[in-house]
Design an enzyme around this catalytic site. Structure first.
Site, PDB file in Angstrom:
ATOM      1  N   ASP A   1       1.107  -1.052  -0.291  1.00  0.00           N
ATOM      2  CA  ASP A   1       0.296  -0.023  -0.079  1.00  0.00           C
ATOM      3  C   ASP A   1       1.120   1.107  -0.074  1.00  0.00           C
ATOM      4  O   ASP A   1       2.120   0.986   0.429  1.00  0.00           O
ATOM      5  CB  ASP A   1      -0.958  -0.447   1.467  1.00  0.00           C
ATOM      6  CG  ASP A   1      -1.980   0.752   1.412  1.00  0.00           C
ATOM      7  OD1 ASP A   1      -2.428   1.713   0.572  1.00  0.00           O
ATOM      8  OD2 ASP A   1      -1.795   1.238   2.419  1.00  0.00           O
TER       9      ASP A   1
ATOM     10  N   ASP B   1      -0.557  -0.502   5.791  1.00  0.00           N
ATOM     11  CA  ASP B   1      -0.548   0.681   7.340  1.00  0.00           C
ATOM     12  C   ASP B   1      -1.929   0.531   8.394  1.00  0.00           C
ATOM     13  O   ASP B   1      -2.856   0.770   9.021  1.00  0.00           O
ATOM     14  CB  ASP B   1      -0.909   2.132   7.155  1.00  0.00           C
ATOM     15  CG  ASP B   1      -1.404   2.618   6.567  1.00  0.00           C
ATOM     16  OD1 ASP B   1      -2.474   2.065   6.040  1.00  0.00           O
ATOM     17  OD2 ASP B   1      -1.918   4.012   6.646  1.00  0.00           O
TER      18      ASP B   1
ATOM     19  N   ASP C   1      -7.331  -0.531   5.198  1.00  0.00           N
ATOM     20  CA  ASP C   1      -6.637  -2.318   3.593  1.00  0.00           C
ATOM     21  C   ASP C   1      -7.032  -2.666   4.686  1.00  0.00           C
ATOM     22  O   ASP C   1      -5.962  -4.304   4.153  1.00  0.00           O
ATOM     23  CB  ASP C   1      -5.956  -1.835   3.114  1.00  0.00           C
ATOM     24  CG  ASP C   1      -4.655  -1.371   4.172  1.00  0.00           C
ATOM     25  OD1 ASP C   1      -4.711  -1.360   5.180  1.00  0.00           O
ATOM     26  OD2 ASP C   1      -3.294  -0.554   3.594  1.00  0.00           O
TER      27      ASP C   1
HETATM   28  P1  ADP Z   1      -3.906   4.554   0.402  1.00  0.00           P
HETATM   29  O1  ADP Z   1      -4.126   3.431  -1.008  1.00  0.00           O
HETATM   30  O2  ADP Z   1      -2.949   5.504  -0.755  1.00  0.00           O
HETATM   31  O3  ADP Z   1      -3.667   4.829   1.464  1.00  0.00           O
HETATM   32  P2  ADP Z   1      -7.175   5.024   0.984  1.00  0.00           P
HETATM   33  O4  ADP Z   1      -7.703   4.596  -0.053  1.00  0.00           O
HETATM   34  O5  ADP Z   1      -7.090   5.664   1.717  1.00  0.00           O
HETATM   35  O6  ADP Z   1      -5.372   5.756   0.061  1.00  0.00           O
HETATM   36  O7  ADP Z   1      -7.535   6.812   0.023  1.00  0.00           O
HETATM   37  C1  ADP Z   1      -7.006   7.007  -1.312  1.00  0.00           C
HETATM   38  C2  ADP Z   1      -8.277   8.693  -1.472  1.00  0.00           C
HETATM   39  O8  ADP Z   1      -9.192   8.992  -1.311  1.00  0.00           O
HETATM   40  C3  ADP Z   1      -6.870   9.612  -0.633  1.00  0.00           C
HETATM   41  O9  ADP Z   1      -5.652   9.574  -2.121  1.00  0.00           O
HETATM   42  C4  ADP Z   1      -7.433  10.805  -0.415  1.00  0.00           C
HETATM   43  O10 ADP Z   1      -7.583  11.345  -2.192  1.00  0.00           O
HETATM   44  C5  ADP Z   1      -9.278   9.737  -0.514  1.00  0.00           C
HETATM   45  N1  ADP Z   1      -9.496  10.202   0.801  1.00  0.00           N
HETATM   46  C6  ADP Z   1      -9.457   8.746   1.496  1.00  0.00           C
HETATM   47  N2  ADP Z   1     -10.001   9.625   2.752  1.00  0.00           N
HETATM   48  C7  ADP Z   1     -10.078  10.328   3.056  1.00  0.00           C
HETATM   49  C8  ADP Z   1      -9.705  11.869   4.379  1.00  0.00           C
HETATM   50  N3  ADP Z   1     -10.258  10.884   5.315  1.00  0.00           N
HETATM   51  N4  ADP Z   1     -10.290  12.834   3.471  1.00  0.00           N
HETATM   52  C9  ADP Z   1      -9.804  13.465   2.725  1.00  0.00           C
HETATM   53  N5  ADP Z   1      -9.372  12.499   1.338  1.00  0.00           N
HETATM   54  C10 ADP Z   1      -9.737  11.314   1.190  1.00  0.00           C
HETATM   55 MG    MG Z   2      -3.791   3.777   2.869  1.00  0.00          MG
END
Ligand code: ADP
Ligand code: MG
Length: 651
Positions: free
Chosen positions: A347, A542, A546
C-alpha cells in the site's frame, strides 16, 4: 537456570559419580563376594541393589511419567520407551548375574543418564528462547499511578478510565497509551521496536504503553483503556503465537503418533521372531538374550526426541528472534508462509510513505485560506486517515466540534459532513463527481489534491504532500535481492503521484486510484490467478482502509506503530517500527528458520534410520545408540537456536 534444572544437573552429576565408582569397584566387589563365599543369588541381589541406587536417582521422574502415561491410557511416549529399554537391560544384567556370568548394569544407567542430559540441555535451550520472548512480555506494567486529591495513588492499570491523567516516573513503564500533558523526557522503546536509541518526547506527543520512561516524570492523559492499549494487544499476540502451529509441526505430531507404536511392535518382533525362527528352523540355540538386547537398543534409538523437540523449538526461536528485531509474527504457520513469499504488494500511504502530509498550497478558494482549512479540519474531525490527521494538524486551532455533525467517511473517496449547517465534501475527484461539484484540475503536480465542495459548489482545493520513508527504496532493493520476483504498489491515490513515488522507489508495477474493495479484488485475482503454482503473496499496509486486504493476502504485514487496531488484528505479521526494511528481514528470518527445520528433519531421521539398521543387525549396541540419539538432539537444538540470532538490515 531454574530450580528444577539445577536439581536435575545435580542428579546427573551424583549418579555419574556413583556409576563410575561402582564400575571401578566392580572387580573388587566380585572378589569380596567370592572370598566371603556368598551364594550366586545373594551376590546378584546385592549387585542389583547397588546399581539401582544411581538408576533411581537419575530415572525416578521418567519412571513416574511412564506410569502416568499408562494410567492415562496414552502410554506410547518416550518415557515409556526409556523405561522399557533401561529396565529390560537391567533385567538382562540380573539374569546374567544369576546364571553365573557378570551382567552389564552400567548400560541401563548410562542410557537413562544420557537421556536426562539431553532433556536438561533442551530445557535450558527452551528457557533461553522463552526469555527472549519474555523480554517482550516484560513490557507488562504492574500498576498505573493516578492523582487523587493531589495525592499519587497506585492502581491496577485495568481500573484507569479513558481520559485520566497518569504519572509515569523515570524508570517506570508507560502502562497505558496516551498523550503527554506535562513534562519532557526520553523513552526507551527497545522492547517494542528493537530500536536502541531513546526517543525524545514532550507535551502533545503520543506515547504508547510498554515504553520505559528514562529521564524525568511525565503526566499522560490516557487515550485508551488498558485492554485496548498497545501493550495488551502485543501480549495477546505473543501469547497466542505458539498455539498456531505450522504444517511442519503438525506433521511431526502425526508422525510421532504413528511412529512410536510401529517402533514398539517392531521391537517386539525383533525380540521374538528371530529366536523362534532359530528354534524352529535352524534347531540352534535361540539366543533370547542377544535378540532381546537388540530389541531394547532398537527401542532406545527409535526415540524421536530430536525431531519432536527441535522443530517446535526452531519455530519458537524464529519467532523470538523476529521479535528481537521488532517484528511480531503471530504464529509458526506464518513464518512458514512468509518463507515461501515471492510477491510483495505494498500500500502506498503510510506504508512506503510516512503518511504525514504537509499542506503545500490552497487554490481557488472563495474562502480565506485559514477559513477553508478550518472547515476541512472540522469535516475531518472524526477520521483517523493519515490525510485527515495531517489536515487537522494544519489547522492550528482546537476545533469547535459543536459546529460539525453528520460526519460520513467514504473509504477511498473522502468525507462528507455538515459544518455550520452546510454540506461539506472533502476528498478526491471521485467524491466531487458524487456530489456534483464541478471541480478544477490542479496545475500543481507535486502532491495529493484534496478537493472541497460546499453545498455542491466547488470551493477549491488543498494540495498536500507526503514524504517517502527514508528506508523505502532500500527496502525494495533488499526484497529484490532476497529473491522476491514481483513487487507491486496499490494505492487509492491519483496516478500522477502514484507513478512518481513508484519511479523514485524503483517499483515497476503500480495500480492507482483503487477503492479499498478494488485492492481486495486485485489481491484476490493475483492469488487465484496463480492457481496451484508455488509462491505466496504478502501484502504490506498501514491498515487504514486496507484491513480487508491484509486478511485476504496469503500473509498480511501491518505497520504497528501507526497502523490501526483493526490492521494489527487482521495482520499476520506486525512491524513495530513501521520500517519497510523489516519486511525483507522478516522474510530472511522465515527462510532461515525453515532451512533449519529442514536440516534438522533430514539429519535426525537420517541418523536415526542408520542407527536402527545397525542395531537391528547387532552392529551397534545401546551405548552407541543413546550417544547418537543425545548427540543428534543436542546438535538439532543448537541448530534450532541459530534462528534466535537475527540482525536488522539498515539502508
Ligand atoms: P492509499 O491507498 O494511498 O492508502 P486510501 O484508499 O486510504 O489511499 O485513500 C485514497 C484517496 O481517497 C486518497 O488519496 C484521498 O484522495 C481520498 N481520501 C480518503 N480518505 C480521505 C479523507 N479522510 N479525507 C480526504 N480525502 C480522503
Ligand atoms: Mg492506506
Amino acid at each position: 537456570m531454574t530450580k528444577k534444572q539445577r536439581s536435575t544437573l545435580i542428579r546427573i552429576i551424583v549418579s555419574t559419580l556413583l556409576l563410575a565408582a561402582l564400575w571401578a569397584a566392580s572387580g573388587a566387589l566380585a572378589s569380596a563376594m567370592t572370598a566371603l563365599g556368598a551364594p550366586v543369588p545373594a551376590a546378584a541381589l546385592i549387585r542389583l541393589a547397588l546399581y539401582m541406587i544411581p538408576y533411581i536417582i537419575i530415572g525416578h521422574d521418567v519412571i513416574r511419567k511412564a506410569f502416568k502415561g499408562i494410567k492415562n491410557r496414552q502410554p506410547m511416549d518416550e518415557s515409556l520407551l526409556m523405561c522399557i529399554a533401561t529396565m529390560g537391560a537391567a533385567i538382562l544384567a540380573f539374569y546374567e548375574d544369576m546364571t553365573g556370568s557378570v551382567g552389564e548394569y552400567e548400560e541401563a544407567i548410562a542410557v537413562m543418564l544420557f537421556y536426562q542430559t539431553g532433556e536438561w540441555f533442551q530445557s535450558v535451550a527452551v528457557g533461553k528462547s522463552r526469555r527472549n520472548i519474555s523480554e517482550l512480555m516484560d513490557i507488562r506494567p504492574d500498576h498505573a499511578t493516578i492523582m487523587t486529591d493531589g495525592k499519587a495513588e497506585q492502581v491496577d492499570p485495568d481500573e484507569v478510565a479513558i481520559g485520566s491523567e497518569i504519572i509515569v516516573n523515570p524508570g517506570e513503564k508507560v502502562p497505558i497509551d496516551g498523550i503527554v500533558t506535562e513534562g519532557t523526557s526520553s523513552l526507551d522503546t527497545a522492547a517494542l521496536t528493537g530500536e536502541s536509541l531513546p526517543r525524545n518526547i514532550g507535551i502533545g506527543d503520543e506515547v504508547i504503553s510498554g515504553c520505559i520512561n528514562l529521564t524525568s516524570p511525565l503526566t499522560i492523559r490516557t487515550t485508551k483503556e488498558f485492554g485496548e492499549s498497545t501493550v495488551s494487544k502485543i501480549l495477546d499476540l505473543v501469547e497466542n503465537a505458539s498455539s498456531r502451529k505450522s504444517r511442519s509441526e503438525n506433521f511431526i505430531t502425526k508422525f510421532a503418533r504413528i511412529y512410536t507404536p510401529v517402533v514398539v511392535y517392531s521391537a517386539v518382533a525383533l525380540a521374538v521372531l528371530p529366536p523362534v525362527a532359530r528354534m524352529l528352523f535352524l534347531s540352534t540355540d535361540p539366543a533370547w538374550g542377544t535378540f532381546i538386547y537388540r530389541a531394547l537398543s532398537f527401542l532406545v534409538i527409535s526415540c524421536p526426541c530430536a525431531l519432536v523437540v527441535s522443530i517446535p523449538l526452531s519455530f519458537f526461536a524464529g519467532i523470538g528472534g523476529a521479535s528481537h528485531a521488532g517484528i511480531l509474527v503471530k504464529g509458526s504457520n506464518y513464518l512458514e508462509t512468509l518463507s515461501e513469499a515471492d510477491t510483495v504488494v505494498f500500500d502506498k500511504t503510510g506504508t512506503l510513505t510516512k503518511g504525514s502530509f504537509e499542506v503545500d498550497a490552497v487554490h481557488l478558494s472563495p474562502l480565506s485560506e485559514e477559513e477553508l482549512i478550518k472547515t476541512v479540519a472540522l469535516a475531518e474531525s472524526a477520521s483517523s486517515h493519515p490525510i485527515s490527521v495531517s489536515l487537522k494538524k494544519a489547522c492550528k486551532k482546537e476545533p469547535d466540534l459543536s459546529r460539525v455533525s453528520n460526519i460520513e467517511e467514504i473509504a477511498g473517496h473522502g468525507i462528507k459532513a455538515v459544518v455550520d449547517g452546510k454540506n461539506v465534501a472533502v476528498g478526491n475527484t471521485r467524491l466531487m463527481v458524487d456530489v456534483g461539484a464541478r471541480y478544477v484540475e490542479c496545475p500543481d503536480d507535486a502532491g495529493t489534491v484534496i478537493h472541497v465542495a460546499i453545498d455542491g459548489d466547488y470551493a477549491g482545493h488543498i494540495v498536500i504532500s507526503d514524504v517517502i520513508k527514508p528506508d523505502s527504496a532500500a527496502a525494495i532493493q533488499h526484497l529484490r535481492s532476497s529473491g522476491i520476483k514481483r513487487i507491486v504498489m496499490l494505492t487509492g491515490d491519483a496516478s500522477k503521484i502514484a507513478d512518481s513515488v513508484a519511479k523514485t522507489l524503483g517499483i515497476s508495477e503500480v495500480h492507482p486510484e483503487l477503492l479499498p474493495q478494488d485492492k481486495v479484488q486485485w489481491v484476490d485475482d493475483a492469488i487465484t490467478g496463480r492457481g496451484a503454482e508455488k509462491g505466496r503473496l504478502a501484502f504490506a499496509g498501514d491498515g487504514i482502509n486496507d484491513a480487508p486486504v491484509l486478511s485476504r493476502a496469503d500473509i498480511g504485514i501491518a505497520m504497528g506503530a501507526m497502523g490501526s487496531d483493526a490492521a494489527i488484528e487482521a495482520a499476520d505479521v506486525v512491524l513495530m517500527d513501521d520500517n519497510p526494511l523489516r519486511i525483507a528481514d522478516a522474510i530472511g528470518i522465515a527462510k532461515m528458520t525453515l532451512r533449519i527445520v529442514k536440516e534438522n528433519i533430514v539429519f535426525a531421521i537420517g541418523i536415526k534410520l542408520l542407527c536402527l539398521l545397525l542395531s537391528a543387525l547387532g552392529i551397534a549396541g545401546m551405548w552407541l545408540a543413546v550417544f547418537a540419539d543425545v548427540g543428534v538432539m543436542v546438535l538439532c537444538v543448537l541448530n534450532a537456536m541459530r534462528a534466535l540470532i537475527t540482525t536488522k538490515s539498515v539502508a
